[in-house]
Design a protein around this motif. Structure first.
Motif, PDB file in Angstrom:
ATOM      1  N   SER A  27       0.834  -1.200   0.000  1.00 18.66           N
ATOM      2  CA  SER A  27       0.000   0.000   0.000  1.00 18.66           C
ATOM      3  C   SER A  27       0.868   1.249   0.000  1.00 18.66           C
ATOM      4  O   SER A  27       2.067   1.192   0.291  1.00 18.66           O
ATOM      5  N   CYS A  28       0.276   2.366  -0.329  1.00 17.13           N
ATOM      6  CA  CYS A  28       0.998   3.636  -0.379  1.00 17.13           C
ATOM      7  C   CYS A  28       1.635   3.950   0.977  1.00 17.13           C
ATOM      8  O   CYS A  28       1.002   3.764   2.024  1.00 17.13           O
ATOM      9  N   GLY A  29       2.875   4.421   0.947  1.00 18.63           N
ATOM     10  CA  GLY A  29       3.551   4.836   2.166  1.00 18.63           C
ATOM     11  C   GLY A  29       4.061   3.707   3.031  1.00 18.63           C
ATOM     12  O   GLY A  29       4.577   3.952   4.128  1.00 18.63           O
ATOM     13  N   GLU A  30       3.947   2.466   2.570  1.00 23.20           N
ATOM     14  CA  GLU A  30       4.416   1.329   3.356  1.00 23.20           C
ATOM     15  C   GLU A  30       5.868   1.000   3.023  1.00 23.20           C
ATOM     16  O   GLU A  30       6.286   1.094   1.865  1.00 23.20           O
ATOM     17  N   CYS A  31       6.625   0.575   4.034  1.00 22.04           N
ATOM     18  CA  CYS A  31       7.977   0.050   3.843  1.00 22.04           C
ATOM     19  C   CYS A  31       7.958  -1.394   4.332  1.00 22.04           C
ATOM     20  O   CYS A  31       7.781  -1.659   5.521  1.00 22.04           O
ATOM     21  N   ILE A  32       8.130  -2.320   3.406  1.00 15.43           N
ATOM     22  CA  ILE A  32       7.973  -3.744   3.701  1.00 15.43           C
ATOM     23  C   ILE A  32       9.289  -4.465   3.430  1.00 15.43           C
ATOM     24  O   ILE A  32       9.934  -4.240   2.404  1.00 15.43           O
ATOM     25  N   GLY A  33       9.684  -5.327   4.346  1.00 14.03           N
ATOM     26  CA  GLY A  33      10.883  -6.133   4.158  1.00 14.03           C
ATOM     27  C   GLY A  33      10.545  -7.468   3.513  1.00 14.03           C
ATOM     28  O   GLY A  33       9.456  -8.015   3.721  1.00 14.03           O
ATOM     29  N   CYS A 162       7.456   6.991 -10.018  1.00 17.99           N
ATOM     30  CA  CYS A 162       7.149   5.574  -9.799  1.00 17.99           C
ATOM     31  C   CYS A 162       6.389   5.427  -8.478  1.00 17.99           C
ATOM     32  O   CYS A 162       6.509   6.255  -7.565  1.00 17.99           O
ATOM     33  N   ARG A 163       5.607   4.377  -8.354  1.00 16.96           N
ATOM     34  CA  ARG A 163       4.754   4.175  -7.174  1.00 16.96           C
ATOM     35  C   ARG A 163       5.367   3.177  -6.191  1.00 16.96           C
ATOM     36  O   ARG A 163       5.019   3.180  -5.017  1.00 16.96           O
ATOM     37  N   LEU A 164       6.259   2.315  -6.711  1.00 15.88           N
ATOM     38  CA  LEU A 164       6.837   1.266  -5.860  1.00 15.88           C
ATOM     39  C   LEU A 164       8.335   1.181  -6.124  1.00 15.88           C
ATOM     40  O   LEU A 164       8.766   0.982  -7.258  1.00 15.88           O
ATOM     41  N   LEU A 165       9.133   1.324  -5.090  1.00 17.36           N
ATOM     42  CA  LEU A 165      10.593   1.260  -5.183  1.00 17.36           C
ATOM     43  C   LEU A 165      11.075  -0.014  -4.496  1.00 17.36           C
ATOM     44  O   LEU A 165      10.739  -0.282  -3.337  1.00 17.36           O
ATOM     45  N   VAL A 166      11.861  -0.813  -5.217  1.00 19.15           N
ATOM     46  CA  VAL A 166      12.417  -2.056  -4.678  1.00 19.15           C
ATOM     47  C   VAL A 166      13.916  -1.861  -4.489  1.00 19.15           C
ATOM     48  O   VAL A 166      14.642  -1.609  -5.456  1.00 19.15           O
ATOM     49  N   LEU A 167      14.392  -1.965  -3.255  1.00 16.85           N
ATOM     50  CA  LEU A 167      15.805  -1.779  -2.937  1.00 16.85           C
ATOM     51  C   LEU A 167      16.418  -3.143  -2.647  1.00 16.85           C
ATOM     52  O   LEU A 167      16.046  -3.815  -1.683  1.00 16.85           O
ATOM     53  N   LEU A 190       8.474   7.817   1.214  1.00 16.55           N
ATOM     54  CA  LEU A 190       7.326   7.256   1.922  1.00 16.55           C
ATOM     55  C   LEU A 190       6.344   8.368   2.293  1.00 16.55           C
ATOM     56  O   LEU A 190       5.124   8.183   2.224  1.00 16.55           O
ATOM     57  N   GLY A 191       6.888   9.529   2.656  1.00 17.85           N
ATOM     58  CA  GLY A 191       6.030  10.661   2.979  1.00 17.85           C
ATOM     59  C   GLY A 191       5.248  11.177   1.793  1.00 17.85           C
ATOM     60  O   GLY A 191       4.177  11.782   1.948  1.00 17.85           O
ATOM     61  N   HIS A 192       5.777  10.940   0.574  1.00 15.36           N
ATOM     62  CA  HIS A 192       5.065  11.328  -0.649  1.00 15.36           C
ATOM     63  C   HIS A 192       4.099  10.246  -1.122  1.00 15.36           C
ATOM     64  O   HIS A 192       3.504  10.357  -2.198  1.00 15.36           O
ATOM     65  N   GLY A 193       3.982   9.152  -0.351  1.00 19.11           N
ATOM     66  CA  GLY A 193       3.025   8.105  -0.694  1.00 19.11           C
ATOM     67  C   GLY A 193       3.599   6.952  -1.483  1.00 19.11           C
ATOM     68  O   GLY A 193       2.873   6.023  -1.846  1.00 19.11           O
ATOM     69  N   MET A 194       4.898   6.982  -1.777  1.00 15.40           N
ATOM     70  CA  MET A 194       5.498   5.862  -2.499  1.00 15.40           C
ATOM     71  C   MET A 194       5.634   4.664  -1.557  1.00 15.40           C
ATOM     72  O   MET A 194       5.845   4.823  -0.354  1.00 15.40           O
ATOM     73  N   ALA A 195       5.513   3.459  -2.094  1.00  9.80           N
ATOM     74  CA  ALA A 195       5.730   2.242  -1.318  1.00  9.80           C
ATOM     75  C   ALA A 195       7.151   1.742  -1.578  1.00  9.80           C
ATOM     76  O   ALA A 195       7.698   1.944  -2.663  1.00  9.80           O
ATOM     77  N   VAL A 196       7.734   1.092  -0.579  1.00  6.61           N
ATOM     78  CA  VAL A 196       9.122   0.628  -0.679  1.00  6.61           C
ATOM     79  C   VAL A 196       9.213  -0.809  -0.211  1.00  6.61           C
ATOM     80  O   VAL A 196       8.663  -1.168   0.840  1.00  6.61           O
TER      81      VAL A 196
END
Length: 477
Positions: A27-33, A162-167, A190-196
């Motif tokens: 979802s928007c603004g989420e940081c998931i491992g 982009c809406r989703l960034l994968v690191l 994340l503050g701009h609503g991008m998901a990571v």
């Protein structure tokens, strides 16, 4: 409630290497491992999904809250996802401007002109300032520090919308303090609503920054961990709890031995000259932040690119580069990042016993009878591995067992110098303890152990092997 970007339930993905079952929810603004049990299988497939190389063949897919088909969600991923890893592309003349514009999503001439103008906008300038990027747009990508390269990648993700960034595996390329600096930049996205998605194998890093961790085991999404469950639960799920240390591995105080390797003003362009010494029983660490030193040293010992000047002295004798081939594999051991991959030190189609005999028998005195030597090797190896395993091809072994065997091979061979290229890179954190224990055992036999890696601080923070910490010494580049 945060806006959902994509959700895949009971997703089935097929590739040339088999079938995978991934459940994905972002979802928007989420940081998931994302934590995987084996990077080269499940990990590669999971990343291939976000590279557009893995197709959804079954399961329910949702995009922005609406149920959709496989084709729609695959198109959304291609258009809205950006994957960032340590690769900076091959072009030496590629500039920061090229990286953001030419490799972005704009295609038409008019779009490129608009994007070029937008680079000078107040919003772009303000974002660069917040990210700490103060370089000219004409700066070459190759001249950026690793941290600034990742910062620029974060800016490109924001700039292209982009809406989703994968690191991918930040902790293998960045020092601990640089990881924290980069994650401050990620917080802006994340503050701009991008998901990571943080795709990594350093659990402490993900515990610090991820709001949830998806555990991938046996080619499927096995479990989802939430912050209240962070800690030993991760290793319990993966079945990586290790038994207590065997009695014969009790720690002993290291004794400083004689100098085994002495390098003086060794010049391997484009690196600065190297000068250092490593003693018997010592574990020396050479920090390589951007992998350039490791690549050059790898080419020196396993390729044809020698040094231009300087002295390389092993066990008191000076060697030319042309003489290295004669002593590599006997006097010098080379442990590469993935020892069971092509070009590694193991032969998957041979039994473990044959792998040991291949390296040990040529080193033995001529009068020894082969049959007697093979029997002695088998007897010694059964102290470490079951006899039935030793008589099976290595291809039938599990990854942790093959990794441990690769170090055991050097332990038996006992070269004067053991060079380890990025021994922790790409390895699950649960395997770090085993690697450290094996390095200590090799040092205890009197080997000079030389580690070239991008970072070891976080590993040192977690290890309880005090002997490793006492033997470890940092080499300045």
């Amino acid at each position: 409630m945060k806006e959902e970007l994509i959700r895949i339930e009971h997703g089935v993905f097929r590739s040339d290497t088999g079938e995978y079952r991934f459940d994905i929810s972002v979802s928007c603004g989420e940081c998931i491992g994302v934590y995987v049990d084996e990077y080269l299988t499940s990990g590669t497939a999971y990343l291939d999904l976000f590279k557009g190389r893995l197709a959804l063949t079954d399961g329910r897919a949702f995009c922005c809250g609406s149920k959709t088909g496989a084709a729609v969600i695959e198109h959304w991923i291609r258009q809205n996802t950006m994957l960032v890893d340590k690769s900076r592309f091959a072009g030496r003349e590629l500039t920061m401007r090229d990286f953001v514009l030419a490799l972005g999503r704009t295609t038409s001439y008019r779009q490129k002109n608009r994007s070029a103008a937008r680079l000078k906008s107040l919003a772009a300038t303000d974002m660069l300032r917040q990210l700490g990027l103060e370089h000219s747009w004409e700066t070459r990508l190759a001249d950026l520090s690793v941290l600034d390269y990742y910062r620029l990648s974060v800016f490109r993700a924001w700039f292209t919308g982009c809406r989703l960034l994968v690191l991918d595996r930040l902790t293998e390329a960045l020092r601990r303090q640089d990881q924290d600096r980069l994650m401050q930049c990620v917080q802006l996205l994340l503050g701009h609503g991008m998901a990571v998605l943080l795709f990594d194998m350093d659990e402490m890093f993900m515990f610090r920054y991820a709001g949830r961790i998806d555990v991938i085991k046996e080619r499927r999404t096995f479990f989802r961990l939430y912050p209240e469950e962070y800690g030993p639960r991760l290793f319990e799920l993966l079945g990586w709890e290790r038994a207590s240390r065997p009695a014969w591995m009790e720690r002993t105080a290291p004794a400083k031995g004689k100098t085994v390797l002495s390098v003086f003003e060794l010049f391997l362009p484009p690196l600065p000259p190297l000068s250092f010494e490593i003693c018997a029983g010592e574990i020396a660490f050479l920090h390589d932040e951007n992998y350039s030193t490791g690549r050059r040293l790898h080419d020196c010992f396993l390729g044809n690119q020698g040094w231009q000047n300087g002295i390389f002295r092993l066990d008191g004798r000076i060697y030319d580069h042309s003489e290295l081939n004669r002593i590599i594999g006997t006097e010098i051991g080379i442990q590469i990042e993935q020892p069971d991959r092509p070009g590694g030190v193991l032969f998957d189609n041979m039994t473990a016993l044959d792998n040991l005999c291949t390296c040990l028998i040529p080193k033995a005195d001529k009068w020894l009878i082969r049959k007697k030597l093979v029997s002695s090797i088998l007897e010694e190896a059964t102290r470490w591995f079951p006899r039935e395993m030793l008589l099976r091809p290595l291809s039938a072994w599990s990854l942790p067992d093959r990794l441990r065997f690769s170090y055991y091979r050097w332990y038996l061979l006992n070269p004067k110098l053991l060079i380890c290229f990025f021994p922790f890179a790409g390895q699950e954190s649960a395997h770090h303890k085993m690697i450290i224990d094996m390095l200590v055992l090799c040092a205890r036999r009197g080997m000079a152990v030389w580690i070239i890696s991008s970072g070891i601080d976080a590993i040192c923070e977690k290890t309880d092997n005090e002997e490793f910490l006492r033997r470890l010494r940092y080499i300045k580049e």
